[in-house]
Design an enzyme around this catalytic site. Structure first.
Site, PDB file in Angstrom:
ATOM      1  N   GLY A   1       0.888  -8.851  -0.151  1.00 12.08           N
ATOM      2  CA  GLY A   1       0.887  -7.460   0.281  1.00 12.08           C
ATOM      3  C   GLY A   1      -0.113  -6.669  -0.535  1.00 12.08           C
TER       4      GLY A   1
ATOM      5  N   CYS B   1       2.769  -8.185  -8.684  1.00 14.98           N
ATOM      6  CA  CYS B   1       1.911  -7.168  -8.076  1.00 14.98           C
ATOM      7  C   CYS B   1       0.479  -7.427  -8.521  1.00 14.98           C
ATOM      8  CB  CYS B   1       2.380  -5.791  -8.539  1.00 14.98           C
ATOM      9  SG  CYS B   1       1.413  -4.437  -7.886  1.00 14.98           S
TER      10      CYS B   1
ATOM     11  N   GLU C   1       5.363  -2.547  -1.084  1.00 17.13           N
ATOM     12  CA  GLU C   1       4.091  -1.930  -0.667  1.00 17.13           C
ATOM     13  C   GLU C   1       4.263  -0.454  -0.332  1.00 17.13           C
ATOM     14  OE1 GLU C   1       1.568  -3.494  -1.464  1.00 17.13           O
ATOM     15  OE2 GLU C   1       2.607  -5.401  -1.691  1.00 17.13           O
TER      16      GLU C   1
HETATM   17 NI    NI Z   1       2.130  -4.179  -5.773  1.00 19.71          NI
END
Ligand code: NI
Length: 171
Positions: free
Chosen positions: A46, A94, A137
């Site tokens: 993502g 992330c 996200e």
């Molecule tokens: Ni992220």
């Protein structure tokens, strides 16, 4: 297509609330293509526009595994319109916090309303890992990182680890 630069924590753009897009046009589609390409290049599942320095409410997601066909999801102006009361804990990472992971508790399923690649209004019931990816996200669009959902102590440990790994890379 272009591989975009991914901004890393603690860049201030990651803390900013992103702006809605007026419409999904060719220019935005080209940007979403670049975002997807960038996400694949980093093996992410993502990516949100603020992570590539654009403060707009746009995300791309693809949770297909490596041995599966790509299954990209493009979302402009996404909104969570329903959350389950049931929650689930899942380990998250992330691209803006490279090499770090932590367990985060979130609603187990969510319903999302958004504009797709063609600008059509869609609704999606996201469950399991898609629910995790989508909430992660969408958080980026409000300047929220997954580390904002964990305890202060865990967050401090993670940030310290991140700084240390950066120091080592610089030599
Ligand atoms: Ni992220």
């Amino acid at each position: 297509m272009v591989k975009l630069k991914v901004y890393e924590y603690p860049h201030p753009i990651l803390k900013k609330k992103a702006q809605k897009v007026d419409k999904v046009d060719d220019e935005l589609r080209a940007f979403m293509d670049d975002m997807l390409e960038t996400m694949y290049a980093y093996n992410g599942c993502g990516l949100a526009a603020p992570q590539v320095g654009i403060s707009k409410r746009v995300v791309v997601i693809d949770i297909a595994r490596e041995d599966e066909e790509p299954n990209p999801l493009y979302m402009a102006n996404p909104e969570i319109v329903w959350k389950s009361e049931e929650t689930e804990v899942c380990e998250e990472g992330c691209l803006s916090l490279p090499e770090m992971r932590a367990e985060v508790e979130r609603p187990a399923s969510v319903k999302i309303r958004y504009l797709d690649y063609d600008g059509n209004e869609c609704e999606l019931l996201a469950e399991d890992f898609l629910a995790v990816a989508a909430q992660h996200e969408l958080d980026h669009l409000d300047g929220v990182l997954y580390i904002d959902h964990i305890s202060r102590l865990k967050r401090q440990m993670l940030v310290k680890k991140l700084e240390k790994s950066r120091g080592q890379k610089r030599g």
